[in-house]
Every structure is written in structure tokens, then in C-alpha cells.
Design an enzyme around this catalytic site. Sequence first.
Site, PDB file in Angstrom:
ATOM      1  N   TYR A  20     -13.423  -4.465  10.460  1.00  0.00           N
ATOM      2  CA  TYR A  20     -12.150  -3.737  10.472  1.00  0.00           C
ATOM      3  C   TYR A  20     -11.401  -3.998  11.783  1.00  0.00           C
ATOM      4  O   TYR A  20     -10.195  -4.288  11.779  1.00  0.00           O
ATOM      5  CB  TYR A  20     -12.400  -2.246  10.298  1.00  0.00           C
ATOM      6  CG  TYR A  20     -11.140  -1.423  10.271  1.00  0.00           C
ATOM      7  CD1 TYR A  20     -10.381  -1.312   9.115  1.00  0.00           C
ATOM      8  CD2 TYR A  20     -10.694  -0.754  11.413  1.00  0.00           C
ATOM      9  CE1 TYR A  20      -9.211  -0.567   9.089  1.00  0.00           C
ATOM     10  CE2 TYR A  20      -9.534  -0.013  11.399  1.00  0.00           C
ATOM     11  CZ  TYR A  20      -8.795   0.079  10.233  1.00  0.00           C
ATOM     12  OH  TYR A  20      -7.631   0.815  10.225  1.00  0.00           O
ATOM     13  N   SER A  75      -4.078  -0.999  14.465  1.00  0.00           N
ATOM     14  CA  SER A  75      -4.916   0.115  14.906  1.00  0.00           C
ATOM     15  C   SER A  75      -5.372  -0.145  16.336  1.00  0.00           C
ATOM     16  O   SER A  75      -5.488  -1.303  16.764  1.00  0.00           O
ATOM     17  CB  SER A  75      -6.139   0.238  13.997  1.00  0.00           C
ATOM     18  OG  SER A  75      -7.143   1.048  14.587  1.00  0.00           O
ATOM     19  N   GLY A 107       0.820  -1.209   0.000  1.00  0.00           N
ATOM     20  CA  GLY A 107       0.000   0.000   0.000  1.00  0.00           C
ATOM     21  C   GLY A 107       0.849   1.252   0.000  1.00  0.00           C
ATOM     22  O   GLY A 107       0.513   2.247   0.652  1.00  0.00           O
ATOM     23  N   ASN A 130       1.390   3.541  -2.146  1.00  0.00           N
ATOM     24  CA  ASN A 130       1.034   4.668  -3.004  1.00  0.00           C
ATOM     25  C   ASN A 130       0.266   5.767  -2.284  1.00  0.00           C
ATOM     26  O   ASN A 130       0.083   6.856  -2.829  1.00  0.00           O
ATOM     27  CB  ASN A 130       0.211   4.191  -4.199  1.00  0.00           C
ATOM     28  CG  ASN A 130      -1.072   3.518  -3.783  1.00  0.00           C
ATOM     29  OD1 ASN A 130      -1.062   2.357  -3.394  1.00  0.00           O
ATOM     30  ND2 ASN A 130      -2.193   4.226  -3.845  1.00  0.00           N
ATOM     31  N   GLY A 152       1.503   4.268   3.989  1.00  0.00           N
ATOM     32  CA  GLY A 152       2.442   3.552   3.137  1.00  0.00           C
ATOM     33  C   GLY A 152       3.319   4.480   2.324  1.00  0.00           C
ATOM     34  O   GLY A 152       4.539   4.276   2.219  1.00  0.00           O
ATOM     35  N   GLY A 179      -1.324   7.424   1.840  1.00  0.00           N
ATOM     36  CA  GLY A 179      -1.415   7.384   3.291  1.00  0.00           C
ATOM     37  C   GLY A 179      -0.124   7.027   3.996  1.00  0.00           C
ATOM     38  O   GLY A 179       0.964   7.502   3.638  1.00  0.00           O
TER      39      GLY A 179
END
Length: 258
Positions: free
Chosen positions: A171, A142, A10, A12, A16, A14
Site C-alpha cells: 500500500y 497518503s 472510486g 461510490n 470519492g 469514501g
Amino acid sequence: MERRLALVTGANSGVGRETTRALAGEGWSVLMLCRSLDRGQAALDEIRGEGAPGDLHLLRLDLGDLTQVQGAAEEVGEWLDQKDAQIDALVNNAGVYRASLERTPQGFERTLGVNHLGHFLLTRLLERRLRRTGVRIVQVSSEGHRRARLRRRPLAEILRGEGPYNGVQAYCDSKLANVLFGEELQRRWSADGVSSVALHPGVLATGIWDRNRNFLMWLARIFKPLMGDPAHGGANVARLVHDLPAGEIEGAYFKTPP
């Protein structure tokens, strides 16, 4: 000194992207593993254009399709062999939230499928290249993991998204799976010199709040200007990768910057 290499999922957007930016700024090579090559290339060009001394490379990885994960792991192996390179760090960062039930091509609930199962398979397929002294594996989790309820139904049913669906619950369940996976990696691979760690990077203004149209996401978008900068989350991840001694992070979970 030989340049160190990190794999970031990931990469690309946030956390990451900011992790990639921070590591590249420290001179690391980063293999950016992204579902969209177009968005991955845009992030790569942006970071490279800032003059970061690290080398950046891009490969496609769709964590929501386990068949594609297997193919991507093979591509990573071929790429490493071509470059005569070895992995120094793996950052399992990519994550999604789905307000409504979706399933992966293999029939798994998508949030758990992407956030945990895809990363689990990728890590296991790269096991031979990861189980060596000095390697660090970081699970981006998280604080939501504290609301997980993985015993509310048989685990196979939760993985398939059976029964009443709650996107927030899925989540949270996926984030607990991240933490437990990090702890188990440490237990099993510590004898090989691997350091495994998980962290909550903060409540950050990332794109995850923009991709669903429900009340919770509407509320989150209102408060998004008050959330933390993803750059802080990326810096915290990068710190776990290269700054702290292995003995301070092995099997740990960090809620705040260590």
C-alpha cells in the site's frame, strides 16, 4: 457559463463519493467511474436526491483489470464526444489495501495494480483530452508513501508481488507511486497548461478499513470513530480541483488542507 466536468474514480464511496458530492454542490458535472455500477448508482441517487445542482453520470471502471481500463477509456471518449464535452479535472482517487497477496488478471500485485497502474493507464489513454490549458489532475495519495521501499527489490518483482509479501508495504509503495506520477505529469505536461497535484486527504473513517481481516485492520476499526470525516477529505480534494490558483498547486503534495 458552460458547466465544468470532472472525472472521479472510486466515486461510490469514501473520499470519492464526498469529492463527487462537493463538486456537484458547486455546480460541476461529475462522471463517476466505479467498479460496481450498483454501488455507483446508489451513490449517484443519494447525491442527486440532496438537490445538488451539478449533473451526475456513471460509467464502469475496474482499475484492477487493464483490459477493462482500456475499454472504459474508450467509453469515456465516446461519452465525451456524444455530449460534446471536455474534461476539466481528473481525480485519481480509487484505492484498495490487500492484507494477503492477490494478483490482477495481468499478473500484477493487486494493490499496486489498482492504486497506481490502473490510474496510470487511464490517464495516459485520456492524454489527448487532458493535455490542455486549465485541466487539473489530482492524485489521492497518503502519508503512507513515506514508508515506501521501491528499491528493496527489482521493480518488476515488486509489481508482480514476488518475494515475501507485506500488504502495508504494498500500500505504501502504491501511494509513493501516486506522488511520483503526479510530479512527473507536472514535469511533462505543464507546458500544455495542465496542473498536477497530489494530497493526503487525512486519516479518515472510510470503508478501506473494513475489507480485510488482520490485526492492523481490527485495530483500525477500533479507532475508526476517532478518525476524520470523509467529507473533509472530499472537500479538500474539491478545493484543489477548483479553488486554488494553478501556481499554488503545480506539482505539489499537500499533507494537510491547503
